[in-house]
Design a protein around this motif. Structure first.
Motif, mmCIF file in Angstrom:
data_model
loop_
_atom_site.group_PDB
_atom_site.id
_atom_site.type_symbol
_atom_site.label_atom_id
_atom_site.label_comp_id
_atom_site.label_asym_id
_atom_site.label_seq_id
_atom_site.Cartn_x
_atom_site.Cartn_y
_atom_site.Cartn_z
ATOM 1 N N ASP A 295 0.817 -1.210 0.000
ATOM 2 C CA ASP A 295 0.000 0.000 0.000
ATOM 3 C C ASP A 295 0.855 1.267 0.000
ATOM 4 O OD1 ASP A 295 -2.606 -1.274 0.238
ATOM 5 O OD2 ASP A 295 -1.846 -1.954 2.177
ATOM 6 N N GLY A 296 2.156 1.153 -0.301
ATOM 7 C CA GLY A 296 2.968 2.352 -0.400
ATOM 8 C C GLY A 296 3.966 2.517 0.715
ATOM 9 N N GLY A 297 3.971 1.600 1.659
ATOM 10 C CA GLY A 297 4.974 1.665 2.700
ATOM 11 C C GLY A 297 4.515 2.369 3.946
ATOM 12 N N LEU A 298 5.345 2.286 4.960
ATOM 13 C CA LEU A 298 5.009 2.781 6.291
ATOM 14 C C LEU A 298 4.820 4.286 6.308
ATOM 15 C CD1 LEU A 298 4.654 1.975 9.254
ATOM 16 C CD2 LEU A 298 7.107 2.294 9.568
ATOM 17 N N ASN A 299 5.732 5.031 5.701
ATOM 18 C CA ASN A 299 5.657 6.490 5.773
ATOM 19 C C ASN A 299 4.386 7.023 5.133
ATOM 20 O OD1 ASN A 299 8.108 6.631 7.063
ATOM 21 N ND2 ASN A 299 9.299 6.947 5.186
ATOM 22 N N GLU A 300 4.021 6.451 3.997
ATOM 23 C CA GLU A 300 2.817 6.931 3.329
ATOM 24 C C GLU A 300 1.573 6.633 4.159
ATOM 25 O OE1 GLU A 300 5.243 5.348 1.976
ATOM 26 O OE2 GLU A 300 6.003 6.643 0.385
ATOM 27 N N ALA A 301 1.510 5.439 4.725
ATOM 28 C CA ALA A 301 0.332 5.072 5.517
ATOM 29 C C ALA A 301 0.231 5.913 6.775
ATOM 30 C CB ALA A 301 0.383 3.591 5.887
ATOM 31 N N MET A 302 1.386 6.283 7.324
ATOM 32 C CA MET A 302 1.392 7.035 8.565
ATOM 33 C C MET A 302 1.331 8.549 8.326
ATOM 34 S SD MET A 302 1.270 4.993 11.082
ATOM 35 C CE MET A 302 1.629 3.321 11.619
ATOM 36 N N ALA A 303 1.024 8.969 7.101
ATOM 37 C CA ALA A 303 0.913 10.396 6.831
ATOM 38 C C ALA A 303 -0.100 11.043 7.757
ATOM 39 C CB ALA A 303 0.513 10.622 5.374
ATOM 40 N N SER A 304 -1.120 10.292 8.141
ATOM 41 C CA SER A 304 -2.032 10.744 9.196
ATOM 42 C C SER A 304 -2.455 9.517 9.980
ATOM 43 C CB SER A 304 -3.254 11.449 8.610
ATOM 44 O OG SER A 304 -4.195 10.531 8.113
ATOM 45 N N MET A 305 -2.760 9.750 11.231
ATOM 46 C CA MET A 305 -3.181 8.643 12.088
ATOM 47 C C MET A 305 -4.438 7.989 11.541
ATOM 48 S SD MET A 305 -3.504 8.862 16.214
ATOM 49 C CE MET A 305 -2.116 9.989 16.215
ATOM 50 N N ASP A 306 -5.363 8.822 11.088
ATOM 51 C CA ASP A 306 -6.615 8.319 10.543
ATOM 52 C C ASP A 306 -6.363 7.424 9.340
ATOM 53 O OD1 ASP A 306 -9.224 7.896 9.931
ATOM 54 O OD2 ASP A 306 -9.654 9.939 9.294
ATOM 55 N N ASP A 307 -5.481 7.879 8.416
ATOM 56 C CA ASP A 307 -5.179 7.086 7.224
ATOM 57 C C ASP A 307 -4.528 5.753 7.601
ATOM 58 O OD1 ASP A 307 -6.183 9.077 5.635
ATOM 59 O OD2 ASP A 307 -4.221 9.963 5.181
ATOM 60 N N ALA A 308 -3.659 5.784 8.595
ATOM 61 C CA ALA A 308 -2.979 4.562 9.005
ATOM 62 C C ALA A 308 -3.961 3.522 9.501
ATOM 63 C CB ALA A 308 -1.945 4.880 10.089
ATOM 64 N N PHE A 309 -4.878 3.941 10.377
ATOM 65 C CA PHE A 309 -5.866 3.000 10.891
ATOM 66 C C PHE A 309 -6.742 2.456 9.765
ATOM 67 C CE2 PHE A 309 -5.166 5.108 15.101
ATOM 68 C CZ PHE A 309 -4.822 3.959 15.802
ATOM 69 N N SER A 310 -7.156 3.328 8.844
ATOM 70 C CA SER A 310 -8.030 2.892 7.752
ATOM 71 C C SER A 310 -7.314 1.911 6.832
ATOM 72 C CB SER A 310 -8.514 4.109 6.948
ATOM 73 O OG SER A 310 -9.314 4.946 7.739
ATOM 74 N N THR A 311 -6.076 2.253 6.459
ATOM 75 C CA THR A 311 -5.323 1.404 5.540
ATOM 76 C C THR A 311 -5.069 0.027 6.129
ATOM 77 O OG1 THR A 311 -4.243 3.332 4.556
ATOM 78 C CG2 THR A 311 -3.163 1.198 4.257
ATOM 79 N N ILE A 312 -4.585 0.029 7.348
ATOM 80 C CA ILE A 312 -4.254 -1.246 7.991
ATOM 81 C C ILE A 312 -5.512 -2.031 8.321
ATOM 82 C CG2 ILE A 312 -3.189 -2.271 10.036
ATOM 83 C CD1 ILE A 312 -1.286 0.210 9.998
ATOM 84 N N GLY A 313 -6.554 -1.341 8.784
ATOM 85 C CA GLY A 313 -7.786 -2.031 9.143
ATOM 86 C C GLY A 313 -8.411 -2.782 8.001
ATOM 87 N N ALA A 314 -8.284 -2.239 6.778
ATOM 88 C CA ALA A 314 -8.902 -2.879 5.613
ATOM 89 C C ALA A 314 -7.969 -3.849 4.891
ATOM 90 C CB ALA A 314 -9.371 -1.806 4.627
ATOM 91 N N SER A 315 -6.761 -4.023 5.381
ATOM 92 C CA SER A 315 -5.769 -4.824 4.660
ATOM 93 C C SER A 315 -6.095 -6.309 4.700
ATOM 94 C CB SER A 315 -4.377 -4.592 5.273
ATOM 95 O OG SER A 315 -4.310 -5.140 6.583
#
Length: 809
Positions: free
Chosen positions: A440-460
């Motif tokens: 999904d683009g790596g750790l830094n991209e997913a962690m660009a915002s806390m909200d995005d990180a939870f959404s990305t990982i939650g749906a993985s």
């Protein structure tokens, strides 16, 4: 069974134990339980707990109580009930070890019978310790009530009466009363177990008498099936309560009284949660256990007040975070009709803080689940048991084994309720997080915002794969910050029921429509409903122009509270609360919130998804006349017009930046600011704010003028600065002092300021946005005098009465 309150006559001292260095010479302070021994400790930026523990130090405390045991108790069974002792409590009776408990929230019993000296003075000693064992402020001490149970040899055991609704029929409810009786004597005894049920109006509706014969040392379970004709059912809208009086031997003083509700709970992915067959969506609030200015002390009235105010704000459900609720709060939820998800643990075997419950979990988890179920069984408000919160192990095979074992243990104890678990998908895949995020683009991209990180990982896919087994053990899957799974799981797991067990408050405008759109989702629990001590400043806004501010999730000393509650620690509703009420469809009137003008041109360096705008519902900003200001209006409408003294200033569309909000830029000038909401060009609501003018005056109101002279009652005095017309003055905060005389004491004082070094045991606090709060606790029956002063302002005096209330059986 005779149950005696054991909350009075204690002293508390530090350090730990009578034989510790300096122990005998440590000052002993008289206290009334419930009591938080850590609340008055000196906070420090160097405290090991850091911001998580609100900068409180670790502590170890000894509680001592002397009492006389009547000679006639010889041959009886005496047990101490400790509803909560934080933490790793050890109980000694006459210097002999009698029992212990690791968990600070578990209700437990200690058999004192072998250690009592009849006809003489006896000494109880309870030792507790706290420090770096929670991710929030835990407090320390006997923070929930302590009771003494004295029973005849043949008796109903503690928690021995369990009432269950077997089925509801058109003209009757079928109820089972299962009672465990014991014979602690030396001879076989036959007794008659009598159960009488009274309805909400106090009239008898059923009775059953059952003989039972018990050999010495024997326990027996008696089941009585009762048929309640045209029974009044318990529900959130009509919380009707019945009472079962269960006795052995005909002595009413030894009867056991159990309050219960007649109701059924079911759930499925198409019809959702149903109470008595009627659908219910959970408008939920996560709540921590502390009571603000009282620290961790669970005084009954404080628990009840929190439930009252949360329900008045639109919530119909509470999720315990992250430990079992007190019996007092459950009693209040029963009476007021608020549903409960009671939660057992924040950790299983993996530590989250250096000295937390993970060290005790392998030995104690089964007993602690048993204690929670025993406490909760007769409370109709409890609809779900949660076996954990954000447990890392749920993403492993052996963690799934443990989840299933725990869920089945709970079902064995109580098959009438649902089992859930608050799952954080990010933690569930923590062991291989980089690999999970790479596609999904790596750790830094997913962690660009806390909200995005939870959404990305939650749906993985990894989250799906790693949590499928542990989730299958549950009746309802709790998802923390993973609404990205709501629609996805309708397809992947068509039999799965979901609850948003923990969600970002700032997202309720998009989250609640998702709940409405997905029948497999039964509700939403915001983090949090009520502000709390510790995890300091996770909902605060940091500005670059503030040289003291740290742009981090947890803020710098002297921050005290998380500042993420819909209600602040005084119980006052913050703007987010009114926004949520409109989103829920419970409020039609618009609401105005004004961002603090002193920060208008400042740069926000930290505002987490737990934060709301830095706003206040006020049009009183002295010193900012002519300055730019941002105004938010919450409204279920298409557009909103702002008017000052009848002249339109601006119009803004609703929902341009966030659902149900219109944001406008204007200039602050004193007057009457009105917001008019339009839908389809037609006015659908309006509200206004007026500038406070002239000198300030003190206004003090109490929630009750007559108190019970017992250990569970309190009076809450709201202190405000208002003008002659009653308008709140929010821009001129001042120190206020409270003096209490007579039959009560000042139990605590505070404002809602999230970043203060003021102490809760102080009698002077500076108002915050025009308000402060004082808590009064009766010490005996009699008159109570309260005097509130504020510099040159006219003081306010109040007269209250503490009344002796006869015991009810």
């Amino acid at each position: 069974m005779a149950v005696i309150s054991f909350n009075d006559g204690w002293v508390c001292r530090a350090p730990l134990g009578p034989f510790a260095a300096g122990g005998e010479g440590a000052p002993a302070v008289p206290v009334r339980l419930p009591h938080d021994a850590l609340r008055d400790a000196q906070r420090s930026p160097e405290a090991p707990s850091g911001g998580a523990g609100a900068y409180y130090p670790p502590g170890a405390f000894t509680y001592l109580k002397s009492f006389t045991v009547p000679a006639e108790w010889e041959g009886r069974v005496a047990r101490l009930e400790v509803q909560g002792a934080f933490r790793r409590a050890q109980v000694f009776c006459n210097d002999e070890f009698a029992g212990n408990r690791a968990d600070g929230y578990a209700r437990f019993f200690v058999d004192l019978t072998p250690y009592l000296r009849h006809g003489r003075e006896n000494v109880l000693r309870i030792e507790v310790r706290s420090g770096q064992d929670s991710r929030w402020y835990s407090g320390a001490g006997l923070h929930r009530p302590v009771l003494l149970h004295v029973d005849a040899p043949v008796h109903v055991v503690p928690d021995g009466v369990r009432v269950s609704t077997l089925r509801l029929e058109e003209d009757q409810a079928v109820v089972e009363v299962a009672t465990t009786v014991a014979n602690a004597g030396l001879s076989t005894r036959t007794a008659v177990l009598s159960t009488t049920v009274t309805g909400p109006d106090g009239r008898q509706v059923e009775r059953e008498d059952t003989p039972v014969t018990l050999a010495p040392g024997e326990r027996s379970l008696l089941r009585q099936r009762l048929y309640l004709q045209d029974a009044a059912l318990w529900s959130p809208d009509q919380p009707s309560l019945h009472t079962a009086r269960v006795g052995l031997g005909g002595d009413p003083l030894t009867d056991v009284l159990v309050t219960f509700g007649v109701r059924t709970v079911t759930v499925d992915p198409r019809k959702g949660l149903r109470i008595n067959g009627d659908p219910v969506l959970l408008r939920g609030a996560c709540v921590h256990h502390d009571n603000g200015p009282l620290g961790a002390a669970a005084v009954g009235r404080a628990e009840e007040r929190r439930v009252e105010l949360l329900k008045a704000a639109g919530f119909n459900a509470i999720r315990a975070a992250h430990n079992p609720l007190s019996p007092a709060m459950l009693d209040a939820c029963d009476r007021l009709g608020v549903l409960v998800v009671d939660e057992a643990f924040d950790v299983w075997t993996r530590f989250k803080t250096p000295y937390d419950y993970a060290a005790d979990f392998p030995q104690w988890w089964a007993a602690d689940l048993e204690a929670m179920v025993a406490k909760d069984h007769n409370h109709p408000s409890v609809v779900m048991y949660s076996i954990g919160n954000e447990i890392v192990e749920v993403g492993t095979a052996h963690g799934a084994r443990l989840a299933r074992t725990m869920a089945e243990h709970v079902r064995t104890l109580d098959p009438t309720r649902l089992v859930t678990n608050g799952v954080n998908m990010l933690l569930a895949v923590l062991d291989d997080l980089p690999a999970v995020l790479e596609p999904d683009g790596g750790l830094n991209e997913a962690m660009a915002s806390m909200d995005d990180a939870f959404s990305t990982i939650g749906a993985s896919e990894a989250a799906t794969r790693r949590t499928t087994e542990s989730s299958a053990a549950l009746d309802v899957l709790g998802l923390n910050y993973a609404e990205s799974r709501y629609a996805k799981d309708r397809e992947l797991f068509p039999h799965r029921v979901i609850v948003g067990s923990e969600t970002f408050p700032s997202k309720i405008g998009t989250l609640w429509p998702l709940v409405l759109q997905n029948p497999n989702v039964i509700g939403d629990f915001t983090w949090t409903g009520w502000d709390y001590l510790g995890e300091v400043g996770i909902g605060a806004t940091a500005y670059a122009e503030d040289p003291q501010a740290v742009a981090a999730l947890e803020r710098e000393y002297p921050y005290l509270t998380a500042w993420c509650g819909d209600l602040d620690i005084t119980g006052w509703r913050r703007p987010i609360s009114y926004y949520r009420e409109i989103v829920f469809g419970l409020r039609t009137e618009p609401y105005i919130a004004v961002l603090r003008p002193q920060h208008h041109d400042h740069t926000v360096t930290m505002q987490s998804p737990w934060a709301w705008s830095d706003s206040v519902s006020s049009w009183t900003w002295p010193g900012h006349e002519g300055a730019p200001v941002t105004v938010e209006v919450y409204a279920d409408a298409d557009e909103v017009a702002l008017l000052l003294d009848g002249t339109e200033l601006t119009r803004a569309a609703v929902g341009a930046q966030r659902p149900v909000i219109a944001t406008s830029e204007t200039v602050y000038r004193p007057g009457e600011l009105a917001a008019v909401a339009y839908r389809g060009g037609r006015e659908v609501g309006r509200t206004c704010l007026s500038t406070a003018r002239g000198p300030a005056r003190l206004v003090v109101t109490v929630d009750r003028e007559r108190l019970r002279a017992d250990d569970a009652d309190l009076a809450f005095a709201s202190i405000e600065l208002r003008d002659a017309a009653g308008r709140l003055i929010t821009g001129d905060d001042r120190p206020v002092t409270v003096q209490v005389d007579g039959a009560a004491v000042l139990a605590g004082m505070c404002s809602a300021d999230p970043g203060t070094a003021a102490r809760f045991d102080a009698c002077t606090w500076t108002t915050f946005d025009g308000r402060a709060l004082a808590v009064l606790r009766p010490t005996r029956a009699g008159r109570v005098g309260v005097t509130v002063t504020c510099g040159a302002l006219e003081p306010v005096t109040l007269a209250l009465t503490a009344e002796e209330i006869p015991a009810q059986r």
